[in-house]
Write an enzyme that holds these catalytic residues in place. Structure first.
Site: not given
Ligand code: ACM
Length: 687
Positions: A328
């Site tokens: 992310e």
């Molecule tokens: C995650 O849930 N961003 C690894």
């Protein structure tokens, strides 16, 4: 996978003595109804007879017992004493009794390495005279002792272990639980009691998520601003880290740290803003989501920083693996920085994905220099990386299979997100190697196992146990037991027992529900609150965060919804009974349903004074009202079905409409019995 057990002469003698008894083979699932084993062992044979546990029972080893198995033996006897109330004569904490004098005897050949490769298999033989455990390594003894504790049963004469022969080994060698201590700090006690829970269900890896936008949670000598500026003072000292690692190792559990980079890094950059890709200053993030702050992957100082940082951490954490996160990164700060753009151009990096791959490659070299292997979320996957990295799939199972096809080891976490408050069944049936996946044997061997993930946006040290347990035991079984152990009803039956037994380890998943309700009500008598909380579930997925209140790190997690379990067992049972009643019209089932519904219908009046006395409970008034409405509809439906009267289509329409309303989220929770009542209404219509 572990090698086959080597059988000692002791074991052969014990087995020979048992051969006369008729063995009822219940290998694989479903386990015998008399057993409450979770995970179900690879092979179980139940035999006539019982080993009676008396105060004279003692534990001993054949040959030398090393420190880990001695401590495990002491804990075993302590738990057995706690469970049975027996005053054992053996001074088990001081030493081990002689083999020929003991009822609980174990033998192993070598000390198992805690690096993810150890043989954890064991063979257990229970005869009327003795409980005998044999294993290639002491880790197998630890796993087997948990099996013995799960076998302990009682009858009118007292406690006993049923006579069995068990041969057991894990299906996967990596069976983990991630605990996110970045978003909400979890004190050492929380970690320790959950390590005990993990050991009880044979899990072997704690994935310690230590850093997040919202907090940097461990002491660094090299860069002390990380913990002083990045944590609000909530961090683990290096001594505490060592303490946790030893505690875990004593239970046969590895501790893999995660340092989530280059994104999810606001807390680091609060401490060291010069390492960011955008000008600071930064502040510890209080909200939940994906944020912009990111390390400047084009800055050589960043790699100097990580070299020193990982040198320190590699020395602190003995595990061969370090998890670097990698998930992310939204790339906004990289896009906005002209120096980053120039760097990308100079290096021939086409996009941010390529830049992150470059960053990962540099980090990988640093980790390798300090003797560590790299693990990352599936975003890090990039062909060309060395083959000894491990990919953890959170976005889908396909990335796991795809990386295996390309020769990379992987872990499954997609489908094991226990923070989403989904039913145990869903996690249980999620297999890292489903029957229909087309992978060659060498590719299958690259699927190391999986991890349950306890992300901590919406949990506090008070509530985290109830989000982890007992559902994680179902995941532990998926990762340990043979693939064909998939009987959901049997899993739930055993889960109820496991859940209660986990309490002996100090886990608060059951206990704290009552405590939270007492605190909300300001009184000890919480009967009607309990009736309501048992039939609601927190909103699923991340929808709780989209409700009227915006949760941050500083929000209290002390409301009614926080007392609710992720899965309502009474609601599940009610739904199943309603289904069976719909099929059979069985009067006894109907009366069971009526008793339940009458209790729910009456609850609103009993609960009202509690709600009126506590402003913090005002939000549950609509939930309580809906429970009464749904129960009333259910009773009317039952009456019609049992009287055999013709369906009133208008009534059914109105009722279904009212139930639609009752299903809507209230107080961040949902009423879990509504679908069972809908079934009754549909039954009146012959559906
Ligand atoms: C995650 O849930 N961003 C690894």
């Amino acid at each position: 996978m572990p090698s086959h057990l080597r059988f000692s002469p002791f074991r052969i003698a014990a087995v020979a003595a048992l051969c006369a008894a008729a063995a009822l083979s219940v290998s694989a699932a479903p386990s015998s109804p008399t057993l409450n084993l979770m995970p179900v062992p690879a092979k179980v044979s139940l035999i006539e007879g019982k080993y009676r546990i008396t105060a004279a029972a003692a534990i001993g080893a054949v040959g030398e017992a090393g420190p880990r198995s001695r401590k495990a033996a002491a804990r075993f006897m302590e738990r057995l004493a706690g469970r049975t109330g027996l005053f054992f004569e053996q001074d088990f904490l001081a030493g081990l009794a002689k083999p020929n004098e003991v009822g609980f005897l174990f033998k192993y050949d070598s000390v198992g390495p805690l690096d993810g490769t150890a043989d954890e298999s064991y063979a257990l033989t229970v005869s009327p005279d003795r409980v005998f455990l044999v294993a290639p390594t002491d880790l197998g003894i630890l796993r087997g002792l948990e099996t013995v504790l799960q076998l302990v049963d009682a009858d009118e004469r007292g406690y006993f272990v049923p006579c069995v022969q068990i041969e057991d080994q894990p299906r996967f060698r990596w069976r983990g639980l991630l605990i996110d201590t970045g978003r909400h700090f979890m004190p050492v006690d929380v970690i320790k009691r959950n390590l005990d829970g993990m050991a009880a269900v044979k899990m072997n890896t704690l994935h310690w998520h230590l850093t997040e936008d919202q907090g940097f949670r461990l002491e660094s000598l090299a860069f002390p601003r990380l913990h002083t500026k990045g944590s609000d003072g909530f961090y683990y000292t290096r001594d505490q880290v060592r303490d946790v690692i030893v505690y875990a190792a004593d239970r046969g559990i590895r501790v893999m740290p995660e340092f989530d980079i280059p994104g999810h890094s606001t807390s680091w950059l609060t401490a060291y803003p010069d390492l960011a890709a955008a000008p600071g200053p930064f502040r510890i993030e209080r909200h939940w989501g994906v944020f912009d702050p990111v390390f400047n992957a084009a800055d050589e100082n960043v790699y100097k920083f990580f070299d020193r940082f990982f040198q320190e951490m590699a020395a602190l954490f003995p595990d061969p693996y370090v998890h670097i996160g990698g998930d992310e990164n939204n790339g906004r700060q990289w896009d906005a920085n002209p120096a980053v753009a120039r760097f990308k151009q100079k290096q021939g990096l086409a996009d941010n994905h390529a830049l992150q791959a470059y960053f990962n490659g540099r980090i990988l070299k640093i980790l390798a220099k300090y003797g560590k292997k790299m693990v990352g979320w599936d975003e890090i996957f990039q062909p060309g990386l060395p083959r000894d990295i491990v990919i953890q799939s959170w976005r889908g199972r396909d990335s796991l299979f795809e990386s295996a096809r390309r020769g990379y080891a992987g872990l499954l976490s997609n489908g094991y997100y226990i923070d989403l408050c989904q039913p145990a069944e869903k996690h249980y049936l999620n297999d890292p190697l489903p029957a229909d996946v087309t992978l060659a044997d060498n590719e299958r061997a690259l699927i190391l196992g999986g991890e349950a993930t306890m992300w901590s946006e919406l949990v506090s040290p008070e509530t985290v146990d109830s989000r982890i347990w007992p559902r994680t035991a179902a995941i532990a079984e998926r990762l340990w037991s043979p693939a064909d152990v998939r009987d959901v009803e049997d899993m739930y039956r055993r889960l109820d027992t496991v859940s209660v037994r986990l309490e002996e380890l100090g886990l608060l998943h059951l206990k704290n529900q009552d405590m939270i309700l007492r605190r909300l009500a300001g009184r000890a008598d919480i009967g009607p609150l309990k009736t309501l909380v048992e039939v609601v579930e927190p909103l699923k997925g991340y929808s709780r965060q989209n409700q009227s209140l915006r949760y941050t790190q500083l929000s209290p997690l002390t409301r009614f919804v926080d007392a609710a379990f992720p899965e309502s067992r009474p609601a599940r049972t009610f739904r199943q009974t309603a289904d069976r009643f719909g099929e059979t019209r069985d009067r006894t089932l109907g009366e069971t349903l009526r008793g339940q519904l009458q209790r729910w219908r009456a609850n609103g009046d009993l609960l009202r004074p509690l709600i009126q006395a506590s402003p913090a409970l005002a939000e549950i008034e609509p939930l309580s009202r809906d429970l009464g409405t749904a129960a009333e509809i259910g009773i009317q439906a039952l009456d019609a079905i049992l009287a055999g009267t013709a369906a009133d289509a208008a009534w059914a329409q109105d009722s279904l409409k009212a139930l639609e309303q009752a299903k809507k989220p209230k107080a961040h929770a949902e009423l879990a019995i509504v679908s069972g009542v809908e079934k009754l209404v549909r039954t009146t219509l012959g559906k």
